[in-house]
Design a protein around this motif. Sequence first.
Motif, PDB file in Angstrom:
ATOM      1  N   VAL A   1       0.969  -1.151  -0.086  1.00  0.00           N
ATOM      2  CA  VAL A   1      -0.098  -0.367  -0.254  1.00  0.00           C
ATOM      3  C   VAL A   1       0.835   1.383   0.424  1.00  0.00           C
ATOM      4  O   VAL A   1       0.281   2.108  -0.690  1.00  0.00           O
ATOM      5  N   ALA A   2       2.184   0.960   0.337  1.00  0.00           N
ATOM      6  CA  ALA A   2       2.889   2.138   0.604  1.00  0.00           C
ATOM      7  C   ALA A   2       2.663   2.844  -0.976  1.00  0.00           C
ATOM      8  O   ALA A   2       4.121   4.001  -1.354  1.00  0.00           O
ATOM      9  N   GLU A   3       2.615   1.710  -1.755  1.00  0.00           N
ATOM     10  CA  GLU A   3       3.309   2.271  -3.526  1.00  0.00           C
ATOM     11  C   GLU A   3       2.484   3.895  -3.960  1.00  0.00           C
ATOM     12  O   GLU A   3       3.315   4.300  -4.917  1.00  0.00           O
ATOM     13  N   HIS A   4       1.122   4.023  -2.937  1.00  0.00           N
ATOM     14  CA  HIS A   4       0.426   5.096  -3.244  1.00  0.00           C
ATOM     15  C   HIS A   4       1.304   6.551  -2.804  1.00  0.00           C
ATOM     16  O   HIS A   4       0.241   7.578  -2.754  1.00  0.00           O
ATOM     17  N   TYR A   5       1.918   6.309  -1.521  1.00  0.00           N
ATOM     18  CA  TYR A   5       2.721   7.655  -0.987  1.00  0.00           C
ATOM     19  C   TYR A   5       3.466   7.765  -2.177  1.00  0.00           C
ATOM     20  O   TYR A   5       4.310   7.553  -2.493  1.00  0.00           O
ATOM     21  N   ASP A   6       2.857   9.417  -2.388  1.00  0.00           N
ATOM     22  CA  ASP A   6       4.209  10.466  -2.521  1.00  0.00           C
ATOM     23  C   ASP A   6       5.923  10.562  -2.632  1.00  0.00           C
ATOM     24  O   ASP A   6       5.353  10.568  -1.061  1.00  0.00           O
ATOM     25  N   GLN A   7       6.172  11.958  -2.620  1.00  0.00           N
ATOM     26  CA  GLN A   7       7.208  12.575  -1.556  1.00  0.00           C
ATOM     27  C   GLN A   7       6.708  12.787  -0.805  1.00  0.00           C
ATOM     28  O   GLN A   7       6.934  13.081   1.035  1.00  0.00           O
ATOM     29  N   ASP A   8       5.950  14.161  -0.600  1.00  0.00           N
ATOM     30  CA  ASP A   8       4.743  14.930   0.518  1.00  0.00           C
ATOM     31  C   ASP A   8       4.705  14.231   1.862  1.00  0.00           C
ATOM     32  O   ASP A   8       4.562  14.265   3.442  1.00  0.00           O
ATOM     33  N   LEU A   9       4.256  12.323   1.445  1.00  0.00           N
ATOM     34  CA  LEU A   9       4.002  11.556   2.654  1.00  0.00           C
ATOM     35  C   LEU A   9       5.422  10.631   2.702  1.00  0.00           C
ATOM     36  O   LEU A   9       4.923   9.536   4.159  1.00  0.00           O
TER      37      LEU A   9
END
Length: 378
Positions: free
Chosen positions: A313-321
């Motif tokens: 699920v971490a694949e949905h995280y962008d640089q801001d997160l």
Amino acid sequence: MKPYLLVAGDFVKTGGMDRANFALADYLAKTGREVNLLGYGAENELLLHENLKFYQVPKIANSYLLSSPWFNWSAVQLARRLSTKGCNVVVNGGNCQWGDINWVHYVHASYQSDSRLGQPYKIKGAISRGISLRTELLALKSARLIIANSELTKRDLIEKLQIPPEKIFRVYYGIDPKNFYPISEQQKNEIRKKLNWTVDKNIIIFIGALGDRRKGFDTLFEAWQKLNETNEWKDCSQLMVIGTGAELAQWQARTQEAKISNIEYLGRRKDVPLLLRAGDCLVAPSRYEAYGLGVREALCTGLPAIVSANAGVAEHYDQDLKDLLLSNPNDSNELCDRLLIWYKNESKYRELAFNLSIQLRSHTWDDMARDIIEKIER
């Protein structure tokens, strides 16, 4: 349209893979296809479809381990019979030795369970793992098409089991946007009052089975003890633990022994969407997570989530997160740092989570099922 046979443990709305299997079965039935299900249990609403037939397999002594040989035999016999009609057969991992479509929710070769419950549990776990590794490899090697629930799962299949990459397609899980959605601060406080939760503290939520250490609750427990050394954290934070398992009693005892007053064990709950809407942050320091539906559900309610960087699920995280990603799920000090970063920038991460929720809520369970069917029938 070709008929379908789906082989899975359960077709219900709880759990990760069970919820996904329910969604695929439901979509196939709604689109008018002939649907056959084989499993231990299914939601009653599925059984209302006139074009759906459920073949129930008894669970011997309520044990997946004892039931698996009979389950596989029953599924193979049904698949053999339905294959004369050109049926598409979808199995899950190593649960059935039938070489057609395999939907992989978990790669046993990627993680070895770590239980602290004594020798009998370890022996049972070793036997179960050995069987799972063998059946998983045989089933995946014979599959003509493999659906992976994340890029992590796809990568593990290629690297650990030497599955040809051209056989594997990645399809993320979906969501029910009617159950998982953001709410206002006022609405959140109203829910807390109904739950008898405090409105004056930050509510941090952990969701996961407590049968072994895969979900990383031990790391969170250790981090929580360290954070409680400061009155600021102890007085303003409450940890709600949702889930049950063989180690639950041990954690409850350790909490009492350590005189920790700001951890509450809620056990198994059916109102998880409501509890997520009442929270401020989710923590998921899993050591292995092929995807992580609970994290997706939290994000869809607009809840910031601290999650292991290697979870699917971490694949949905962008640089801001990125500061909410835990690089080492064994490191309680790093988890302390991540929690403090969130705490000091709470409004920022609430806004970022809200923005991500819009994206994730746009990909529903029907969208997921449609993607899978397109890949199968193409």
